[in-house]
Motif scaffolding. Structure first.
Motif: not given
Length: 235
Positions: A99-105
């Motif tokens: 979730t964090m990776k998708a949001a940051v990108e």
């Protein structure tokens, strides 16, 4: 790099936890220049409050969209892209790596800062055990914070009890945003990990999210001003 605001008013985020837009607008008008930062969470967002973010931003306020996104990566990314168009300052996601990776990108280049929710402040060790986790609150928060730092998250949502430990782990480059703030003498309500504004600032929190102590106060403006004064004295 996230820098702690110099104006103590910018460190208090008033949670617009009210039934609808009319009530939110009335509260914002009542608070006037005593508050500069507002949070729109589930209750108001689902009652037509997201468009209100535009009005607040046009009025010179900062907006924190607290939706705690958690889904498959593509869905999270699309949600983040939509929120970024509002011009909000902060958006929360749950602190799961995918979730964090998708949001940051999805947030890159937008100006929207992503905050990761580690463990809700209404949870304690027993609640985590009941939910099937083997780690206690402190260890779970620390593990998720380290993952968030590695992924490039802008800030961590944590209780003030964890702020001092997280500041030592994360350094000064990641903002610590603390809900569960209760001025001395205030009712705890459904929160289990709470702290006064002064103690939270001393522990290392950058931003304090304040809901009921302002929203439910007999004089919301006076309550907000008292919290800002406490923040200023502790800074």
């Amino acid at each position: 790099m996230t820098i702690t605001p110099t104006d103590p008013r910018d460190r208090m985020i008033v949670a617009l936890d009210v039934p609808g837009v009319a009530e939110a607008e009335k509260l914002v008008a009542t608070l006037g220049d005593s508050a500069t930062f507002y949070k729109i969470g589930y209750q108001l967002a689902y009652a037509g409050g997201l468009p209100m973010a535009h009005d607040l931003i046009r009025a010179g306020k900062k907006v924190f969209i607290d939706l705690k996104l958690h889904d498959i990566g593509n869905t999270v990314a699309n949600g983040v892209a939509g929120i970024a168009k509002l011009g909000a300052a902060f958006l929360t996601v749950h602190a799961y790596p995918q979730t964090m990776k998708a949001a940051v990108e999805a947030s890159r280049g937008s100006g929207l800062q992503i905050l990761a929710v580690t463990v809700l402040t209404s949870y304690n060790n027993d609640d985590l055990k009941e939910a099937g986790y083997t780690l206690g609150v402190a260890d779970m928060v620390a593990q998720r914070a380290r993952q968030a730092r590695a992924i490039g998250i802008d800030g961590i949502v944590c209780s003030a009890e964890e702020s001092a430990n997280l500041r030592a782990i994360l350094g000064r480059d990641i903002a610590l945003v603390t809900p569960g703030i209760r001025p001395a003498g205030s009712a705890v309500g459904d929160q289990k990990r709470v702290m006064t504004p002064a103690r939270a600032i001393a522990a290392g929190s950058d931003y304090l999210v304040v809901g009921r102590p302002v929203v439910a106060a007999a004089d919301p403006k006076a309550a907000a001003q008292a919290i800002v004064a406490e923040i200023a004295a502790a800074s």
